[in-house]
Design a protein around this motif. Structure first.
Motif, PDB file in Angstrom:
ATOM      1  N   HIS A 136       0.852  -1.185   0.000  1.00 29.58           N
ATOM      2  CA  HIS A 136       0.000   0.000   0.000  1.00 29.58           C
ATOM      3  C   HIS A 136       0.887   1.234   0.000  1.00 29.58           C
ATOM      4  O   HIS A 136       2.111   1.122   0.048  1.00 29.58           O
ATOM      5  CB  HIS A 136      -1.017  -0.017   1.137  1.00 29.58           C
ATOM      6  N   HIS A 169       3.643  -6.379   9.809  1.00 27.08           N
ATOM      7  CA  HIS A 169       3.992  -5.804  11.109  1.00 27.08           C
ATOM      8  C   HIS A 169       3.845  -6.798  12.249  1.00 27.08           C
ATOM      9  O   HIS A 169       3.556  -6.414  13.385  1.00 27.08           O
ATOM     10  CB  HIS A 169       3.131  -4.568  11.391  1.00 27.08           C
ATOM     11  N   GLU A 202       6.433   3.679   4.862  1.00 27.30           N
ATOM     12  CA  GLU A 202       7.357   2.583   5.184  1.00 27.30           C
ATOM     13  C   GLU A 202       7.216   1.427   4.194  1.00 27.30           C
ATOM     14  O   GLU A 202       8.043   0.525   4.143  1.00 27.30           O
ATOM     15  CB  GLU A 202       7.182   2.110   6.641  1.00 27.30           C
ATOM     16  N   HIS A 203       6.173   1.442   3.410  1.00 26.71           N
ATOM     17  CA  HIS A 203       5.937   0.386   2.427  1.00 26.71           C
ATOM     18  C   HIS A 203       6.341   0.796   1.016  1.00 26.71           C
ATOM     19  O   HIS A 203       6.615  -0.052   0.177  1.00 26.71           O
ATOM     20  CB  HIS A 203       4.460  -0.019   2.431  1.00 26.71           C
ATOM     21  N   ASP A 207      -0.755  -5.141   5.452  1.00 29.64           N
ATOM     22  CA  ASP A 207      -1.356  -4.805   6.746  1.00 29.64           C
ATOM     23  C   ASP A 207      -2.748  -5.424   6.886  1.00 29.64           C
ATOM     24  O   ASP A 207      -3.458  -5.135   7.833  1.00 29.64           O
ATOM     25  CB  ASP A 207      -1.472  -3.271   6.894  1.00 29.64           C
TER      26      ASP A 207
HETATM   27 ZN   LIG Z   1       2.011  -0.829   7.522  1.00 34.74          ZN
END
Ligand SMILES: [Zn+2]
Ligand SMILES: [Zn+2]
Length: 302
Positions: free
Chosen positions: A91, A233, A95-96, A194
């Motif tokens: 997404h 995560h 951080e992705h 996620d």
């Molecule tokens: Zn995430």
């Protein structure tokens, strides 16, 4: 206290903190663990998947900023047997996706169309938000620009890596509108972003999905019957994580709807269910996020 002594004191305090608090976990390590025959993972923020075939390698997610992208590229060089390098992102959150510029020239970037649109609408605003979280994050995200993908798709694209195939899927809205899921065959490994986590309260970002659309995505995933799941995560697990996630969402949705019907305010319901679920799911570390999800159930308007 003299300045040098004070600095030493500060350093010693930092030393005494638990490891997760010492750094802000923005930098990926160069170590990998093996998830299945063709799938490796760098466990960090977030977990990065590397799918290695005889003709090409696919990386899923970039880490926070180009410096993390460069770290992943070094790991890929050690693992891959040459050929093409593909990159995809689960997404648009920084951080992705914001480490893309750290990958070598010629990297083939793929993502679903909904995610690309969402990135264009909200990408810059998220980079600003993350940059305000710490000096290191600001440094990692300085001057980051997101580029257009080389390949985009609506609901599925298959990438043949040689002896292993990655199916890149968009199944609907959950954590964000553009959540992408990656199913690796023949490993039967799901890289779940996620969307499917291991004992984590789900969170819906901004104008992303709804509790019901999230359940809808899980129902489309279940028939894949994956043997391994690598979440972004939390720790890897087996296929039962899908049912575990679904059961949690349904439980919370059912309880929140009942309180709503009794006329309890969203805020009070969040507090009550926060306490209730803390007892019911004692080993879920982010159980405080229950209240946020309760607001989403209320907003669904049933
Ligand atoms: Zn995430
Ligand atoms: Zn996210």
């Amino acid at each position: 206290m003299r300045k040098a002594n004070f600095m030493l004191f500060v350093l010693m305090c930092a030393w005494a903190l638990p490891s997760w608090a010492q750094s802000d976990a923005s930098l990926l390590p160069e170590t990998t663990t093996r998830v299945s025959e063709h799938v490796y993972a760098i466990m960090g923020f977030p977990n990065i998947a590397i799918v290695v075939g005889t003709r090409g390698t696919l990386v899923v997610d970039t880490g926070l900023g180009p410096r993390n992208g460069e770290t992943i590229a070094r790991v890929v060089k050690k693992l891959s047997t040459g050929g093409l390098l593909y990159l995809t992102t689960t997404h648009f959150h920084p951080e992705h996706a914001a480490g893309e510029a750290g990958f070598p020239n010629g990297t083939i970037l793929i993502r679903d169309r909904v995610q690309q649109q969402e990135m264009e609408a909200h990408g810059a605003e998220m980079i600003t938000r993350f940059s305000q979280q710490s000096a290191l994050r600001a440094e990692l995200l300085a001057n980051v620009k997101m580029r257009q993908p080389d390949i985009s798709f609506d609901s599925e694209v298959k990438v043949d890596l040689g002896g292993v195939t990655a199916r890149l899927l968009w199944l609907g809205e959950a954590h964000t509108k553009g959540d992408e899921l990656i199913f690796v065959e023949p490993d039967s490994t799901l890289i779940s972003g996620d969307v499917v986590q291991n004992k984590r309260v789900p969170s819906i970002y901004g104008d992303g999905g709804t509790p019901s659309s999230w359940i809808g995505v899980l129902d489309k995933l279940a028939p894949l019957n994956p043997r391994h799941i690598l979440p972004d995560h939390s720790d890897p697990g087996d296929g039962s994580l899908i049912a575990q996630d679904r059961a949690f969402i349904v439980d919370l949705q059912t309880r929140a709807r009942a309180l709503k019907q009794q006329g309890v305010s969203a805020e009070d319901a969040g507090k009550r269910l926060g306490d209730e679920f803390k007892t019911k799911y004692p080993d879920w570390p982010n159980i405080n996020a229950v209240a946020g999800f309760v607001q989403r159930v209320y907003a669904e308007g049933r």
